[in-house]
Design a protein around this motif. Structure first.
Motif, PDB file in Angstrom:
ATOM      1  N   UNK A  42       0.746  -1.090  -0.042  1.00  0.00           N
ATOM      2  CA  UNK A  42       0.105   0.110   0.167  1.00  0.00           C
ATOM      3  C   UNK A  42       0.659   1.196   0.111  1.00  0.00           C
ATOM      4  N   UNK A  43       2.039   1.217   0.722  1.00  0.00           N
ATOM      5  CA  UNK A  43       2.701   2.392   0.899  1.00  0.00           C
ATOM      6  C   UNK A  43       3.552   2.637  -0.519  1.00  0.00           C
ATOM      7  N   UNK A  44       3.892   1.706  -1.246  1.00  0.00           N
ATOM      8  CA  UNK A  44       4.664   1.884  -2.356  1.00  0.00           C
ATOM      9  C   UNK A  44       3.876   1.706  -3.823  1.00  0.00           C
ATOM     10  N   UNK A  45       2.491   1.571  -3.762  1.00  0.00           N
ATOM     11  CA  UNK A  45       1.867   1.455  -4.789  1.00  0.00           C
ATOM     12  C   UNK A  45       2.176   2.787  -5.640  1.00  0.00           C
ATOM     13  N   UNK A  71       6.963  -1.247  -7.339  1.00  0.00           N
ATOM     14  CA  UNK A  71       6.544  -2.449  -7.545  1.00  0.00           C
ATOM     15  C   UNK A  71       6.373  -2.967  -8.953  1.00  0.00           C
ATOM     16  N   UNK A  72       6.684  -2.048  -9.838  1.00  0.00           N
ATOM     17  CA  UNK A  72       6.439  -2.464 -11.196  1.00  0.00           C
ATOM     18  C   UNK A  72       7.630  -2.200 -12.189  1.00  0.00           C
ATOM     19  N   UNK A  81       7.027  -9.988 -10.653  1.00  0.00           N
ATOM     20  CA  UNK A  81       7.217  -9.161 -11.854  1.00  0.00           C
ATOM     21  C   UNK A  81       8.309  -7.946 -11.618  1.00  0.00           C
ATOM     22  N   UNK A  82       8.491  -7.091 -12.450  1.00  0.00           N
ATOM     23  CA  UNK A  82       7.836  -7.118 -13.914  1.00  0.00           C
ATOM     24  C   UNK A  82       8.426  -8.146 -14.609  1.00  0.00           C
TER      25      UNK A  82
END
Length: 332
Positions: free
Chosen positions: A161-164, A186-187, A275-276
């Motif tokens: 949630x923090x890093x979205x 995260x992506x 991922x990615x």
């Protein structure tokens, strides 16, 4: 010899002169074999441990080796013997799982190489600071250790949630201070590695610090007093007193941190999903996917033993590096 030649000993004289006396009834116990040392007694006390070790450690190891030698699908009645084919597929060119397995091994090695130095040095610095006397020391010790009591699911979901990238608090705060607010924590590479290493350090920092702290408190203060009398600086005290005293603890921390990092699963599975692409799919994730999603338990077992073999080599090298070199220095 006459009766006059026989020395007369009054009752209780032997005890007064310190002569060894047998305990009352010992002769009868010895005759029955009850006073003999029970050499089997230690094994009786060790029996529960051996039973648990055999049930939960030795048996799974043997069963895992047996499964790795078969084409093992838990939902099929026949599980044909394939010998070492499952191991050979991990090294044979053209194998469908070779590239994926070694890509997962590379991701595991990268995470280990990034996280272990931080998780070894930063907790040591923290332990050195918390080993000093200052107001609120116990409070700070508890605060730094507190994250470790959380489960991996709690830690991963909180940091997700923090890093979205879109609704995360961190990107929102970065945008407030004029920094890029669309970082793909995260992506995108390399930010996914920064995220995984950062949350792992935050989570396990306190555990290693507590281990170091226990080791520091076992170093005698007289050694530091003697070093100060000899004119040693703080760096020289750390190098020649602290580090030699922490050598066993240091090796334990390094070993456990390497094993923990090499078996990282929950953070990547819950935060990045591997991922990615498959950039952060670790070896444990790929083994779980092959075993429980593709139902290739034989190949998954073979992968686990190959990974265990490499980890054993790494740990053996660390023991030779630390203890072998230390023994040579002590001999000189």
């Amino acid at each position: 010899m006459t009766a006059a030649d026989v020395p007369l000993v009054a009752p209780g004289q032997a005890e007064a002169e310190g002569a060894p006396q047998s305990a009352p009834g010992t002769g009868r116990l010895r005759e029955r074999g009850l006073a003999r040392p029970r050499r089997w007694a230690p094994y009786v006390f060790l029996a529960p441990y051996f039973a648990l070790f055999g049930l939960f450690v030795a048996t799974p190891i043997v069963l895992g080796v047996w499964i790795s030698l078969h084409d093992w699908d838990p939902f099929l009645p026949s599980r044909p013997w394939v010998g070492l084919d499952n191991y050979a597929d991990l090294f044979r060119s053209g194998s469908p799982i070779r590239a994926n397995f070694w890509r997962a091994m590379r991701a595991t090695a990268l995470f280990t190489a990034l996280s272990v130095p931080v998780l070894v040095t930063l907790p040591l610095l923290l332990a050195l600071a918390l080993n000093r006397r200052f107001p609120g020391r116990s409070f700070f010790r508890a605060m730094f250790f507190a994250p470790y009591v959380l489960g991996v699911a709690v830690v991963a979901l909180m940091w997700r949630l923090l890093l979205d990238p879109h609704i995360g608090v961190i990107n929102h705060l970065l945008g407030k201070v004029g920094l890029p607010a669309d970082t793909g924590w995260t992506t995108a590479v390399p930010w996914v590695w920064v995220s995984l290493v950062g949350m792992t350090v935050w989570w396990t920092l306190g555990y290693n610090a507590v281990i170091y702290l226990a080791g520091l408190q076992n170093i005698h203060r007289e050694l530091y007093d003697a070093a100060r009398i000899d004119g040693a600086t703080r760096w020289q005290q750390f190098r020649h007193v602290t580090m030699p005293g922490l050598r066993p603890v240091f090796v334990f921390v390094v070993t456990m941190t390497v094993l923990g990092s090499a078996n990282m699963f929950g953070q990547a599975y819950l935060v990045t999903g591997g991922g990615p692409g498959s950039e952060t799919r670790t070896t444990i994730m790929y083994i779980a996917e092959e075993g429980f999603r593709n139902f290739r338990l034989g190949g998954a077992a073979a992968m686990s033993y190959v990974q265990a073999f490499f980890l054993a080599l790494v740990n053996l090298g660390m023991f030779v590096l630390f203890f072998g070199r230390g023994s040579d220095e002590d001999a000189q």
